[in-house]
Design a protein around this motif. Structure first.
Motif, PDB file in Angstrom:
ATOM      1  N   ALA A   1      34.339  44.675  26.461  1.00 12.03           N
ATOM      2  CA  ALA A   1      33.672  43.985  27.569  1.00 12.03           C
ATOM      3  C   ALA A   1      33.297  44.960  28.669  1.00 12.03           C
ATOM      4  N   TYR A   2      34.183  45.915  28.935  1.00  9.75           N
ATOM      5  CA  TYR A   2      33.867  46.895  29.969  1.00  9.75           C
ATOM      6  C   TYR A   2      32.836  47.918  29.491  1.00  9.75           C
ATOM      7  N   SER A   3      32.961  48.379  28.252  1.00 11.34           N
ATOM      8  CA  SER A   3      32.081  49.443  27.772  1.00 11.34           C
ATOM      9  C   SER A   3      30.624  49.004  27.725  1.00 11.34           C
ATOM     10  N   VAL A   4      30.373  47.720  27.449  1.00 16.81           N
ATOM     11  CA  VAL A   4      29.004  47.221  27.409  1.00 16.81           C
ATOM     12  C   VAL A   4      28.355  47.262  28.790  1.00 16.81           C
ATOM     13  N   ASN A   5      29.160  47.072  29.843  1.00 18.23           N
ATOM     14  CA  ASN A   5      28.632  47.050  31.209  1.00 18.23           C
ATOM     15  C   ASN A   5      28.809  48.372  31.952  1.00 18.23           C
ATOM     16  N   SER A   6      29.582  49.279  31.398  1.00 17.33           N
ATOM     17  CA  SER A   6      29.906  50.508  32.122  1.00 17.33           C
ATOM     18  C   SER A   6      28.697  51.407  32.319  1.00 17.33           C
ATOM     19  N   LEU A   7      27.730  51.364  31.381  1.00 21.00           N
ATOM     20  CA  LEU A   7      26.550  52.223  31.512  1.00 21.00           C
ATOM     21  C   LEU A   7      25.769  51.883  32.770  1.00 21.00           C
ATOM     22  N   GLU A   8      25.610  50.584  33.036  1.00 16.75           N
ATOM     23  CA  GLU A   8      24.901  50.158  34.247  1.00 16.75           C
ATOM     24  C   GLU A   8      25.706  50.482  35.504  1.00 16.75           C
TER      25      GLU A   8
ATOM     26  N   LEU B   1      34.718  39.804  34.510  1.00 16.75           N
ATOM     27  CA  LEU B   1      35.456  40.749  35.361  1.00 16.75           C
ATOM     28  C   LEU B   1      34.826  42.136  35.321  1.00 16.75           C
ATOM     29  N   SER B   2      34.372  42.552  34.149  1.00 15.44           N
ATOM     30  CA  SER B   2      33.766  43.882  34.035  1.00 15.44           C
ATOM     31  C   SER B   2      32.395  43.944  34.690  1.00 15.44           C
ATOM     32  N   LEU B   3      31.759  42.789  34.858  1.00 15.46           N
ATOM     33  CA  LEU B   3      30.505  42.747  35.602  1.00 15.46           C
ATOM     34  C   LEU B   3      30.751  42.835  37.106  1.00 15.46           C
ATOM     35  N   LEU B   4      31.800  42.168  37.561  1.00 19.89           N
ATOM     36  CA  LEU B   4      32.082  42.109  38.993  1.00 19.89           C
ATOM     37  C   LEU B   4      32.712  43.393  39.513  1.00 19.89           C
TER      38      LEU B   4
END
Length: 261
Positions: free
Chosen positions: A76-83, A171-174
């Motif tokens: 969940a975090y790795s998908v959003n971490s690039l942004e 949570l990983s988005l926020l």
């Protein structure tokens, strides 16, 4: 729909060289290979059903109780971490693609990685079990048909993980740093394992308990010797799906409101 497909494809191209993507492939391969080696060295002849339960159970116990929730937290975090690292959220949401397509593509790509991981676990468990029977003929794995039960159990694990995925994805988005969603997820995972292991009667309401409940919910079929029922559609699965849908929809409105600031 076109915007969703473009966004989903973009997520693949952005993540295909990352650890998050390769974990979906390497994690099943590593764990199943290690248990294959250990079983080849230590497993002794027994009833085929017992052999399958020992072999598949070893993999499921490692994956289902603790590793699956932690893997979901990481995905969940790795998908959003690039942004987060490139600070491209505003740029991403300003593209001529609907925000819903961008948001849902990221979520379903995360779900896709979890699905691929569990699918590989099921295929490797079945394949390695039969390979073990071939390498050691005295272990008569071929004398018991477990494929249907095995794939049902992994499907149940996948469905039980969706509530956790929705929460950790939000949570990983926020939060841009890894420690906050990781810390929340880790504490909740430990609490979920304790609740499921202690047979707390309301553990099914806590999504981080669902993977372990999915495994412990397997039971013998009534009136059928040496057959087991995965109990696919039980209350923790329905709760997991409800939580997944509610948090997914709520997360979109939260992210949309933040993205316009």
């Amino acid at each position: 729909m076109k915007g969703f497909i473009l966004s989903f494809r973009s997520e693949y191209y952005k993540s295909r060289k990352t650890l998050g993507f390769w974990c979906a492939i390497l994690l099943p391969l590593l764990i199943c290979s290690l248990i294959l080696w250990g079983s080849y060295v230590h497993m002794r002849p027994a009833q085929p059903m017992i052999l399958w339960l020992q072999f598949a159970g070893s993999i499921l116990n490692v994956m289902g109780s603790l590793l699956l929730p932690m893997y979901i937290i990481f995905i969940a975090y790795s998908v959003n971490s690039l942004e987060h690292r490139a600070d491209t959220w505003k740029t991403l949401f300003s593209l001529p693609i609907s925000k819903w397509s961008v948001y849902s593509a990221k979520y379903f790509y995360s779900m896709f990685l979890v699905f691929i991981c569990l699918l590989l676990f099921s295929v490797l468990t079945f394949g390695y079990g039969n390979l073990l029977g071939f390498l050691k003929p005295e272990l008569k794995f071929n004398d018991y048909a477990i494929s249907n039960l095995l794939f049902q159990v992994y499907l149940k694990l996948f469905l039980s993980s969706l509530g956790i995925l929705s929460i950790q994805f939000l949570l990983s988005l926020l939060w841009s740093d890894f420690l906050k969603p990781m810390g929340v997820g880790f504490v909740c995972t430990i609490a979920g394992v304790i609740a499921a292991a202690s047979h707390y009667k309301y553990a099914y309401l806590f999504p981080y308990s669902h993977p372990m409940l999915a495994i412990t919910g397997i039971s013998p079929k009534q009136g059928q010797a040496m057959q087991f029922d995965a109990n696919l559609w039980n209350k923790e699965i329905f709760v997991s799906l409800i939580i997944a849908v509610v948090v997914f929809i709520a997360g979109y409105f939260i992210v949309e409101k933040r993205s316009v600031k």
